[in-house]
Design an enzyme around this catalytic site. Structure first.
Site, PDB file in Angstrom:
ATOM      1  CG  PHE A 248      57.681-120.367 -28.969  1.00  0.00           C
ATOM      2  CD1 PHE A 248      57.848-121.253 -29.883  1.00  0.00           C
ATOM      3  CD2 PHE A 248      58.845-119.840 -28.279  1.00  0.00           C
ATOM      4  CE1 PHE A 248      59.392-122.115 -29.866  1.00  0.00           C
ATOM      5  CE2 PHE A 248      60.147-120.861 -28.468  1.00  0.00           C
ATOM      6  CZ  PHE A 248      60.474-121.600 -29.129  1.00  0.00           C
TER       7      PHE A 248
ATOM      8  CD  GLU B  53      60.571-127.969 -19.773  1.00  0.00           C
ATOM      9  OE1 GLU B  53      61.574-128.388 -18.915  1.00  0.00           O
ATOM     10  OE2 GLU B  53      60.213-128.450 -20.824  1.00  0.00           O
TER      11      GLU B  53
ATOM     12  N   GLY C 141      66.110-122.442 -18.994  1.00  0.00           N
ATOM     13  CA  GLY C 141      65.906-121.480 -19.839  1.00  0.00           C
ATOM     14  C   GLY C 141      66.968-121.194 -21.066  1.00  0.00           C
TER      15      GLY C 141
ATOM     16  CD1 TRP D  72      59.900-117.306 -16.355  1.00  0.00           C
ATOM     17  CD2 TRP D  72      58.926-115.135 -16.829  1.00  0.00           C
ATOM     18  NE1 TRP D  72      59.960-116.372 -15.187  1.00  0.00           N
ATOM     19  CE2 TRP D  72      59.579-114.932 -15.422  1.00  0.00           C
ATOM     20  CE3 TRP D  72      58.617-113.902 -17.446  1.00  0.00           C
ATOM     21  CZ2 TRP D  72      59.439-114.084 -14.640  1.00  0.00           C
ATOM     22  CZ3 TRP D  72      58.497-112.990 -16.407  1.00  0.00           C
ATOM     23  CH2 TRP D  72      58.825-112.916 -15.065  1.00  0.00           C
TER      24      TRP D  72
ATOM     25  CG  ASP E  79      67.613-118.262 -36.626  1.00  0.00           C
ATOM     26  OD1 ASP E  79      68.104-117.972 -35.878  1.00  0.00           O
ATOM     27  OD2 ASP E  79      67.658-119.131 -37.631  1.00  0.00           O
TER      28      ASP E  79
ATOM     29  N   GLY F  65      62.040-115.055 -34.208  1.00  0.00           N
ATOM     30  CA  GLY F  65      61.567-114.096 -32.880  1.00  0.00           C
ATOM     31  C   GLY F  65      62.597-112.897 -32.623  1.00  0.00           C
TER      32      GLY F  65
ATOM     33  CD  GLU G  21      62.090-114.506 -29.136  1.00  0.00           C
ATOM     34  OE1 GLU G  21      62.916-114.801 -30.012  1.00  0.00           O
ATOM     35  OE2 GLU G  21      61.045-113.933 -29.113  1.00  0.00           O
TER      36      GLU G  21
ATOM     37  CB  THR H  51      70.390-113.876 -21.348  1.00  0.00           C
ATOM     38  OG1 THR H  51      71.546-114.663 -21.475  1.00  0.00           O
ATOM     39  CG2 THR H  51      69.497-114.618 -20.799  1.00  0.00           C
TER      40      THR H  51
ATOM     41  CD  GLU I  38      74.406-111.861 -19.389  1.00  0.00           C
ATOM     42  OE1 GLU I  38      73.081-112.476 -19.387  1.00  0.00           O
ATOM     43  OE2 GLU I  38      74.755-110.999 -18.893  1.00  0.00           O
TER      44      GLU I  38
HETATM   45  C1  LIG Z   1      58.670-110.847 -20.807  1.00  0.00           C
HETATM   46  C2  LIG Z   1      59.216-112.426 -21.055  1.00  0.00           C
HETATM   47  C3  LIG Z   1      58.556-113.188 -21.973  1.00  0.00           C
HETATM   48  C4  LIG Z   1      58.950-114.405 -22.376  1.00  0.00           C
HETATM   49  N1  LIG Z   1      58.104-115.350 -23.481  1.00  0.00           N
HETATM   50  C5  LIG Z   1      58.486-116.554 -23.390  1.00  0.00           C
HETATM   51  C6  LIG Z   1      57.806-117.347 -24.490  1.00  0.00           C
HETATM   52  O1  LIG Z   1      56.993-116.858 -25.124  1.00  0.00           O
HETATM   53  N2  LIG Z   1      58.121-118.402 -24.570  1.00  0.00           N
HETATM   54  C7  LIG Z   1      59.298-119.114 -24.097  1.00  0.00           C
HETATM   55  O2  LIG Z   1      59.627-120.327 -24.243  1.00  0.00           O
HETATM   56  N3  LIG Z   1      60.093-118.387 -22.896  1.00  0.00           N
HETATM   57  C8  LIG Z   1      59.668-117.059 -22.780  1.00  0.00           C
HETATM   58  N4  LIG Z   1      60.395-116.232 -21.985  1.00  0.00           N
HETATM   59  C9  LIG Z   1      61.477-116.857 -21.246  1.00  0.00           C
HETATM   60  C10 LIG Z   1      62.786-116.427 -21.829  1.00  0.00           C
HETATM   61  O3  LIG Z   1      63.180-116.964 -23.053  1.00  0.00           O
HETATM   62  C11 LIG Z   1      63.939-117.098 -20.616  1.00  0.00           C
HETATM   63  O4  LIG Z   1      63.768-116.184 -19.399  1.00  0.00           O
HETATM   64  C12 LIG Z   1      65.408-116.658 -20.980  1.00  0.00           C
HETATM   65  O5  LIG Z   1      65.775-117.669 -22.430  1.00  0.00           O
HETATM   66  C13 LIG Z   1      66.513-116.815 -20.006  1.00  0.00           C
HETATM   67  O6  LIG Z   1      66.260-117.896 -19.224  1.00  0.00           O
HETATM   68  P1  LIG Z   1      66.025-117.977 -17.731  1.00  0.00           P
HETATM   69  O7  LIG Z   1      65.018-116.928 -17.403  1.00  0.00           O
HETATM   70  O8  LIG Z   1      65.696-119.512 -17.185  1.00  0.00           O
HETATM   71  O9  LIG Z   1      67.482-117.477 -17.320  1.00  0.00           O
HETATM   72  P2  LIG Z   1      68.907-118.641 -17.017  1.00  0.00           P
HETATM   73  O10 LIG Z   1      69.015-119.172 -18.333  1.00  0.00           O
HETATM   74  O11 LIG Z   1      68.690-119.270 -15.852  1.00  0.00           O
HETATM   75  O12 LIG Z   1      70.043-117.428 -17.059  1.00  0.00           O
HETATM   76  C14 LIG Z   1      70.030-116.826 -15.641  1.00  0.00           C
HETATM   77  C15 LIG Z   1      71.458-116.000 -15.930  1.00  0.00           C
HETATM   78  O13 LIG Z   1      72.535-116.980 -16.175  1.00  0.00           O
HETATM   79  C16 LIG Z   1      73.260-116.462 -17.450  1.00  0.00           C
HETATM   80  N5  LIG Z   1      73.561-117.607 -18.166  1.00  0.00           N
HETATM   81  C17 LIG Z   1      72.974-118.839 -18.351  1.00  0.00           C
HETATM   82  N6  LIG Z   1      73.766-119.656 -19.078  1.00  0.00           N
HETATM   83  C18 LIG Z   1      74.824-119.121 -19.412  1.00  0.00           C
HETATM   84  C19 LIG Z   1      75.905-119.458 -20.018  1.00  0.00           C
HETATM   85  N7  LIG Z   1      76.058-120.619 -20.518  1.00  0.00           N
HETATM   86  N8  LIG Z   1      77.155-118.927 -19.919  1.00  0.00           N
HETATM   87  C20 LIG Z   1      76.939-117.483 -19.253  1.00  0.00           C
HETATM   88  N9  LIG Z   1      75.899-117.046 -18.663  1.00  0.00           N
HETATM   89  C21 LIG Z   1      74.884-117.894 -18.616  1.00  0.00           C
HETATM   90  C22 LIG Z   1      72.035-115.710 -18.156  1.00  0.00           C
HETATM   91  O14 LIG Z   1      72.948-114.886 -18.988  1.00  0.00           O
HETATM   92  C23 LIG Z   1      71.522-114.944 -17.148  1.00  0.00           C
HETATM   93  O15 LIG Z   1      72.161-113.780 -16.692  1.00  0.00           O
HETATM   94  C24 LIG Z   1      60.179-115.007 -21.642  1.00  0.00           C
HETATM   95  C25 LIG Z   1      61.025-114.155 -20.738  1.00  0.00           C
HETATM   96  C26 LIG Z   1      60.430-112.754 -20.281  1.00  0.00           C
HETATM   97  C27 LIG Z   1      60.856-112.132 -19.305  1.00  0.00           C
END
Ligand SMILES: Cc1cc2nc3c(=O)[nH]c(=O)nc-3n(C[C@H](O)[C@H](O)[C@H](O)COP(=O)(O)OP(=O)(O)OC[C@H]3O[C@@H](n4cnc5c(N)ncnc54)[C@H](O)[C@@H]3O)c2cc1C
Length: 398
Positions: A123, A127, A131, A156, A242, A244, A365, A367, A369
């Protein structure tokens, strides 16, 4: 209300537990230490039927209900998070999303291979610059004759180097009134010219699992690989979550159970001043809190499983289950490390691995927050869910 599990539930739970013990745990500590994934596990998962647990029999699945999927995830993650991650992306994010959104012709084309594990699904939403803020992805798919030309990068991505096909969300209409209305979802085959992947190194957890980047450079995607019609990509991505999130919430209970089992064993064995540490009230407090996490977590995810069986929308409830259970799993793993003292700080005992793995589930899936905000917004009346035009088939399947 009936809380009893059926005989089929018990059989699937037992099969997943055995799979964890016999196929995942042997050699796992070494693989985890070496950051090495074993693709043979994927093959065995397919052969065991687990990858088709809640897929209808007409698509070569087991035809079991959605609670069975939760039970399988719980038992697999009791061994290690890596196998549950496979269930999350392959079954939850891809197969179930296709069950919900694909045409009958597409289901017949893709689901049998996915349910049997002949092909592995991934999936791609996240990017480098999007995230949590998935509304602002920039991967672009431009229509050109009977193809879309895909350009961009996802990061990721679980199973980046192993999946045969990915459900990818891309921008098809950058001029749409809101960014979320300009996205579409596609099945992208890894053999497509211009596709490449690269593993991510140095992860805190899920070390025995593969996570990486996928790149699209002028990838021609046949128009028949568009899922759910143009402009529905964001909705599709959210309904994929939903499914995942359900698998992650269920798996988190498995982490708590594993930590609890290890802690009870250790607390009864380890003596301080001639007495088992389990006799100390502060240790008992930690054990009791882990029991609380396991029991509440199970109720929350199984309620969502029941809602899925009824074909009800459950975005709010699954967010609550994922948010609560992942925090409870991290807390339980932290307490398990504490109970093990210095031994908990070593990879000689599995609680250290569960501690690292459970941290990841609070990020992917949605965070911690993001789910906190979702729960507040539902309660305050700032967020409501309408029934979707396409719902996941209720169980029993037709
Ligand atoms: C082991 C692993 C497997 C993964 N597998 C997949 C996969 O198969 N496919 C896929 O598409 N993705 C995958 N991911 C990605 C994952 O879904 C994202 O890392 C996640 O959605 C968070 O995005 P980010 O890392 O860009 O963090 P960010 O969105 O940049 O967040 C950074 C921080 O800011 C906070 N934050 C962000 N927005 C807000 C807001 N509006 N209000 C308050 N706080 C906020 C967050 O809570 C976090 O603490 C995977 C990640 C990991 C670690």
């Amino acid at each position: 209300m009936d809380f009893a599990l059926t005989q089929e539930h018990e059989m699937i739970r037992e099969a997943a537990r055995k799979f964890g013990e016999q196929e995942i745990l042997p050699g796992l500590a070494e693989r985890d230490r070496a950051h090495e994934s074993d693709p043979a596990v994927l093959k065995k998962m397919g052969e065991s039927g687990l990858l088709g647990v809640c897929i209808p029999e007409k698509y070569e699945g087991m035809g079991a209900d959605y609670i069975s999927l939760g039970l399988a995830c719980e038992e697999l993650e009791r061994a290690d998070s890596t196998a549950r991650v496979v269930m999350s992306v392959h079954v939850g994010l891809q197969s179930m999303t296709l069950m919900q959104w694909a045409t009958e012709e597409q289901k017949q084309r893709w689901l049998p291979d996915l349910a049997s594990g002949r092909r592995i699904g991934g999936f791609g939403l996240t990017e480098p610059n999007a995230g949590s803020d998935a509304a602002h992805i920039s991967t672009r798919a431009e229509k050109s004759g009977d193809h879309y030309i895909l350009n961009g990068e996802k990061t990721w991505i679980s199973l980046a180097d192993y999946a045969d096909q990915f459900l990818v969300v891309a921008v098809t209409d950058p001029t749409a009134s809101t960014p979320t209305k300009g996205m579409s979802a596609f099945i992208v085959d890894r053999t497509t010219p211009g596709f490449s992947s690269r593993p991510l190194k140095g992860k805190l957890g899920v070390r025995a699992g593969n996570t990486g980047q996928i790149f699209f450079e002028n990838c021609p995607i046949p128009a028949e690989n568009l899922v759910g019609g143009e402009g529905n990509g964001f909705k599709i991505a959210m309904s994929a979550l939903d499914h995942g999130r359900y698998t992650v919430a269920a798996g988190a209970v498995g982490i708590i159970t594993a930590c609890l089992d290890a802690s009870v064993r250790y607390a009864n064995d380890r003596k301080v001043g001639g007495e088992a540490i389990g006799r100390k009230q502060l240790v008992q407090q930690m054990i009791a809190s882990m029991v609380q996490g396991r029991e509440i977590g199970r109720l929350l995810y199984q309620k969502v499983g029941w809602m899925k069986n009824q074909g009800l929308r459950h975005t709010r409830e699954v967010s609550l289950a994922k948010w609560n259970n992942c925090a409870a799993a991290f807390d339980a793993a932290n307490k398990a490390v504490e109970i093990h003292g210095a031994y908990g700080f070593s990879d000689e005992f599995p609680v250290e691995r569960h501690f690292r793995n459970s941290r990841g589930a609070m990020i992917y899936e949605g965070t911690h927050e993001i789910h906190t905000l979702m729960q507040a917004e539902y309660e305050l009346g700032y967020r409501t869910d309408r029934p979707l035009d396409h719902s996941l088939p209720a169980w029993p399947f037709e």
